[in-house]
Design a protein around this motif. Structure first.
Motif, mmCIF file in Angstrom:
data_model
loop_
_atom_site.group_PDB
_atom_site.id
_atom_site.type_symbol
_atom_site.label_atom_id
_atom_site.label_comp_id
_atom_site.label_asym_id
_atom_site.label_seq_id
_atom_site.Cartn_x
_atom_site.Cartn_y
_atom_site.Cartn_z
ATOM 1 N N ARG A 48 0.837 -1.182 0.023
ATOM 2 C CA ARG A 48 0.122 -0.128 -0.043
ATOM 3 C C ARG A 48 0.782 1.262 0.086
ATOM 4 O O ARG A 48 0.484 2.159 -0.823
ATOM 5 N N GLY A 94 1.597 1.696 -3.689
ATOM 6 C CA GLY A 94 0.489 2.458 -4.227
ATOM 7 C C GLY A 94 0.234 3.963 -3.862
ATOM 8 O O GLY A 94 -0.093 4.650 -4.674
ATOM 9 N N GLN A 135 0.310 7.201 -6.428
ATOM 10 C CA GLN A 135 -0.910 7.918 -6.701
ATOM 11 C C GLN A 135 -0.445 9.563 -6.476
ATOM 12 O O GLN A 135 -0.905 10.182 -7.059
ATOM 13 N N LEU A 187 -1.979 3.667 -10.725
ATOM 14 C CA LEU A 187 -1.564 2.194 -10.770
ATOM 15 C C LEU A 187 -2.458 1.299 -11.338
ATOM 16 O O LEU A 187 -3.558 0.899 -11.256
ATOM 17 N N LEU A 218 0.325 -4.688 -10.590
ATOM 18 C CA LEU A 218 1.523 -4.967 -9.946
ATOM 19 C C LEU A 218 1.960 -6.148 -10.269
ATOM 20 O O LEU A 218 1.227 -7.109 -10.553
ATOM 21 N N VAL A 258 -5.851 -4.357 -7.933
ATOM 22 C CA VAL A 258 -5.707 -2.707 -8.084
ATOM 23 C C VAL A 258 -6.667 -2.064 -7.814
ATOM 24 O O VAL A 258 -6.727 -0.893 -6.865
ATOM 25 N N ILE A 278 -6.601 -1.912 -3.883
ATOM 26 C CA ILE A 278 -5.651 -0.943 -3.373
ATOM 27 C C ILE A 278 -5.813 0.420 -3.755
ATOM 28 O O ILE A 278 -6.053 1.382 -2.837
ATOM 29 N N LYS A 279 -6.876 0.696 -4.745
ATOM 30 C CA LYS A 279 -7.283 2.024 -5.022
ATOM 31 C C LYS A 279 -8.312 2.306 -3.884
ATOM 32 O O LYS A 279 -8.486 3.583 -3.493
#
Length: 456
Positions: free
Chosen positions: A168, A171, A175, A181, A184, A445, A448-449
């Motif tokens: 994270r 990430g 950002q 992103l 990965l 993804v 993570i977003k």
């Protein structure tokens, strides 16, 4: 405006951060449009330990890549490494309600989703779920189950696990640098894509990527990934040893290693000496090259022995697991003089240096085809495979040379195609690999977003 599949890879290493923009040319080779490189300041052993410095380094690399290529970066595929990465072997199965129907991508997806729910240690998260071989109703060694009949679908998986907080943090850095992103990838897998041939993966090969802060290992046999490991030592520990052993500053130690360093101490004569300017009016220092290579040799032997222990853990002495293609060395550490001979001496296995030029277009510069850029090239290839539109062309304005950002006409189309793929995904039969790649990227993804959005 024709939609160009422009791909971007971002390699966040311990010593350098590389942003690479590329596309496939008409011959299916990778054409590198621009590369940006920045000194990595906020990363230690592959893990972010200073968010602000890492963001600055990423931005620096991205700006340089944009200036070199004339493209504006929108999103990127990022490499994940670090000592927190570990891999496990896992077997799982599903019982199908209707064995009269052929096995589809949907069944494989259910099986992968099941593995994704595995209970991990606190703070750990699954990064990759890679199917190795399938079994249908007891029939083993099936590589592609789609289209076959069967009631019980079983598979062995190679599961790559990492620390959720470290992932994270990466990430967050991306950002905050103003980039999205898009995916990965485990760095040893990206390097393997760039430097290994399919024949080597079939025959059995161990890829050793010696980076600045970590040494990554990926073992392939029968075309399937069998073992991955990240060892928390790399080129930096060699530089530190030279710094301590010769009482010089880090910059000088690094230059000494690159220019005069050798992994084999026997080749330097006793009277070969290098003179290093002293600090602030002090006398210059004289360093014997024999001593220098002894320092390097001791540390390189330690790194290779740790990697060899991992290769033994995989069980390469078993005739069925024999690595016929031996070892491929890549990464910045592979440029050290005589390292190939030392690895052969310690492991007794055939060794070659891996250059990413096999997949690069013929006009690529010599610098890009060095082992140093293997991971970045692999990440761009990964981005191309995901069919991402990661960068847009900048047009020159008439008034001056300042580039003007052309708003992408493609965005609306993109949303529509995304909706279509969701609707058609069940109908369309896809190969296992595509299915896995799609599901992994979309899910992970998005996760993570969501996390980053909520954190704000």
């Amino acid at each position: 405006m024709e939609r160009e599949n422009i791909a971007v890879g971002l390699d966040i290493g311990t010593t350098k951060i590389v942003a690479m923009i590329g596309k496939k040319n008409e011959y299916g080779k990778l054409e590198i449009l621009g590369v940006g490189k920045a000194k990595s300041l906020g990363v230690a052993r592959g893990v972010v330990n200073n968010i602000t410095q890492t963001i600055q380094s990423i931005q620096q690399a991205v700006i340089e890549a944009e200036e070199n290529s004339g493209y504006k970066i929108n999103d990127c595929v990022v490499g994940i490494a670090g000592q927190h990465i570990r891999s496990i072997q896992h077997t799982d199965y599903i019982s199908r309600s209707n064995p009269e129907e052929v096995i589809s991508g949907k069944d494989i997806q259910i099986l992968i989703d099941q593995v994704n729910k595995l209970a991990m240690l606190p703070g750990e998260e699954i990064i990759h779920v890679l199917p190795q071989e399938f079994k249908i109703d007891g029939q083993s060694e099936i590589k592609e189950p789609i289209g076959m009949f069967g009631a019980r679908l079983e598979a062995s998986f190679h599961v790559v696990v990492g620390q959720a907080s470290s992932i994270r943090n990466v990430g967050r850095c991306i950002q905050s640098s103003g980039i999205e992103l898009s995916g990965l990838t485990l760095e040893p897998l990206a390097s393997a894509d760039a430097v290994l041939s399919q024949e080597e993966k079939e025959a059995g090969v161990a890829l050793i990527d010696i980076g600045g802060g970590t040494t990554d290992l990926a073992i392939f046999k029968d075309g399937i990934i069998r073992h991955t490991a990240v060892i928390p030592f790399g080129g930096n520990v060699i530089t530190d040893d030279i710094k301590e052993g010769c009482s010089i500053i880090e910059k000088q130690a690094d230059l000494l290693k690159v220019k005069f360093g050798s992994a084999w101490p026997g080749e330097n004569k006793d009277n070969e000496i290098v003179s290093i300017p002293g600090l602030r009016g002090r006398e210059p220092k004289e360093i014997s090259l024999k001593n220098l290579s002894k320092i390097i040799h001791a540390r390189v032997v330690e790194i290779i022995e740790q990697v060899f222990t991992e290769i033994k853990l995989y069980g390469h002495e078993d005739p069925r697991k024999k690595l016929i293609a031996g070892i491929v060395l890549t990464g910045g550490g592979a440029q050290l003089k005589h390292i190939k001979q030392l690895v052969e001496y310690i492991t007794g296995m055939d060794t070659r240096i891996g250059y990413p030029n096999e997949h690069l277009a013929g006009n690529s510069s010599e610098e890009i085809s060095s082992p140093l850029y293997a991971t970045a090239v692999g990440l761009v290839m990964n981005s191309i495979a995901n069919n991402t539109q990661s960068a847009y062309k900048l047009e020159m304005t008439q008034a001056g040379t300042m580039p003007k950002y052309v708003a992408p006409v493609v965005e609306q189309k993109q949303e529509i195609t995304e909706e279509k793929t969701i609707e058609n995904s069940i109908e369309e039969e896809e190969t296992t690999e595509k299915k896995i790649r799609k599901s992994f990227f979309d899910k992970y993804v998005d996760k993570i977003k969501d996390f980053l959005d909520n954190a704000e």
